[in-house]
Motif scaffolding. Structure first.
Motif, PDB file in Angstrom:
ATOM      1  N   ILE A 265      -2.816  22.001  39.845  1.00 39.45           N
ATOM      2  CA  ILE A 265      -2.591  23.027  38.832  1.00 39.45           C
ATOM      3  C   ILE A 265      -1.889  22.427  37.617  1.00 39.45           C
ATOM      4  O   ILE A 265      -2.267  22.679  36.470  1.00 39.45           O
ATOM      5  N   LEU A 266      -0.875  21.600  37.850  1.00 37.66           N
ATOM      6  CA  LEU A 266      -0.159  20.953  36.747  1.00 37.66           C
ATOM      7  C   LEU A 266      -1.070  20.017  35.962  1.00 37.66           C
ATOM      8  O   LEU A 266      -1.013  19.973  34.736  1.00 37.66           O
ATOM      9  N   LYS A 267      -1.925  19.274  36.641  1.00 33.94           N
ATOM     10  CA  LYS A 267      -2.870  18.381  35.966  1.00 33.94           C
ATOM     11  C   LYS A 267      -3.836  19.175  35.086  1.00 33.94           C
ATOM     12  O   LYS A 267      -4.153  18.778  33.968  1.00 33.94           O
ATOM     13  N   THR A 268      -4.296  20.312  35.586  1.00 31.26           N
ATOM     14  CA  THR A 268      -5.220  21.157  34.831  1.00 31.26           C
ATOM     15  C   THR A 268      -4.544  21.722  33.584  1.00 31.26           C
ATOM     16  O   THR A 268      -5.129  21.735  32.497  1.00 31.26           O
ATOM     17  N   ILE A 269      -3.303  22.165  33.733  1.00 32.58           N
ATOM     18  CA  ILE A 269      -2.557  22.687  32.583  1.00 32.58           C
ATOM     19  C   ILE A 269      -2.331  21.596  31.553  1.00 32.58           C
ATOM     20  O   ILE A 269      -2.524  21.805  30.354  1.00 32.58           O
ATOM     21  N   LYS A 270      -1.937  20.405  32.002  1.00 32.11           N
ATOM     22  CA  LYS A 270      -1.716  19.280  31.087  1.00 32.11           C
ATOM     23  C   LYS A 270      -3.006  18.926  30.353  1.00 32.11           C
ATOM     24  O   LYS A 270      -3.002  18.694  29.148  1.00 32.11           O
ATOM     25  N   TYR A 271      -4.118  18.891  31.059  1.00 30.78           N
ATOM     26  CA  TYR A 271      -5.413  18.581  30.453  1.00 30.78           C
ATOM     27  C   TYR A 271      -5.762  19.608  29.371  1.00 30.78           C
ATOM     28  O   TYR A 271      -6.186  19.246  28.263  1.00 30.78           O
ATOM     29  N   ALA A 272      -5.560  20.889  29.666  1.00 25.22           N
ATOM     30  CA  ALA A 272      -5.867  21.942  28.697  1.00 25.22           C
ATOM     31  C   ALA A 272      -4.976  21.825  27.462  1.00 25.22           C
ATOM     32  O   ALA A 272      -5.444  21.983  26.337  1.00 25.22           O
ATOM     33  N   LEU A 273      -3.702  21.549  27.661  1.00 20.84           N
ATOM     34  CA  LEU A 273      -2.788  21.393  26.526  1.00 20.84           C
ATOM     35  C   LEU A 273      -3.136  20.172  25.686  1.00 20.84           C
ATOM     36  O   LEU A 273      -3.094  20.224  24.457  1.00 20.84           O
TER      37      LEU A 273
ATOM     38  N   LYS B 115      -6.095  20.993  23.540  1.00 24.20           N
ATOM     39  CA  LYS B 115      -5.762  21.955  22.494  1.00 24.20           C
ATOM     40  C   LYS B 115      -4.974  21.286  21.363  1.00 24.20           C
ATOM     41  O   LYS B 115      -5.236  21.519  20.193  1.00 24.20           O
TER      42      LYS B 115
END
Length: 86
Positions: free
Chosen positions: A8-16, A19
Motif C-alpha cells: 500500500i505504501l509503495k502504491t501511494i509513493k508511486y502515485a505521488l 503526480k
C-alpha cells in the motif's frame, strides 16, 4: 500483514511521484559563472547546468543568488525566473 502495508505504501509513493513529476519546481540557486551560452548555476543535485534568464533587462553576476524554475520536471527547460532579495 506487513507485506500488505508495504505494498500500500509503495502504491501511494508511486502515485505521488507521478503526480509531482508534472509540477513546476522553483528553487534557490547561485550563479557560479557566466559564459557566452548563459549562466552556470547549481541544480538540485549539485551539478552545474548552463541556463538562460527570462527576466528582460536584468544584469546578473557570478555569486548572485537567483530563483530557478524547472517546468514540468523537464531539466532541459530550466531557466532563471527571479533574483533573490538580500
Amino acid at each position: 500483514m506487513n507485506n500488505v502495508a508495504d505494498e500500500i505504501l509503495k502504491t501511494i509513493k508511486y502515485a505521488l511521484d507521478r503526480k509531482t513529476a508534472n509540477c513546476d519546481r522553483t528553487y534557490k540557486s547561485v550563479i557560479k559563472s557566466i559564459t557566452k551560452k548563459g549562466y552556470v548555476i547549481l541544480d538540485t543535485t549539485g551539478g552545474e547546468r548552463t541556463v538562460q534568464c527570462c527576466i528582460p533587462g536584468v544584469e546578473l553576476r557570478a555569486g548572485q543568488y537567483v530563483w530557478v524554475k524547472e517546468p514540468m520536471g523537464k531539466l532541459n527547460d530550466i531557466h532563471i525566473c527571479g533574483v533573490v532579495a538580500r
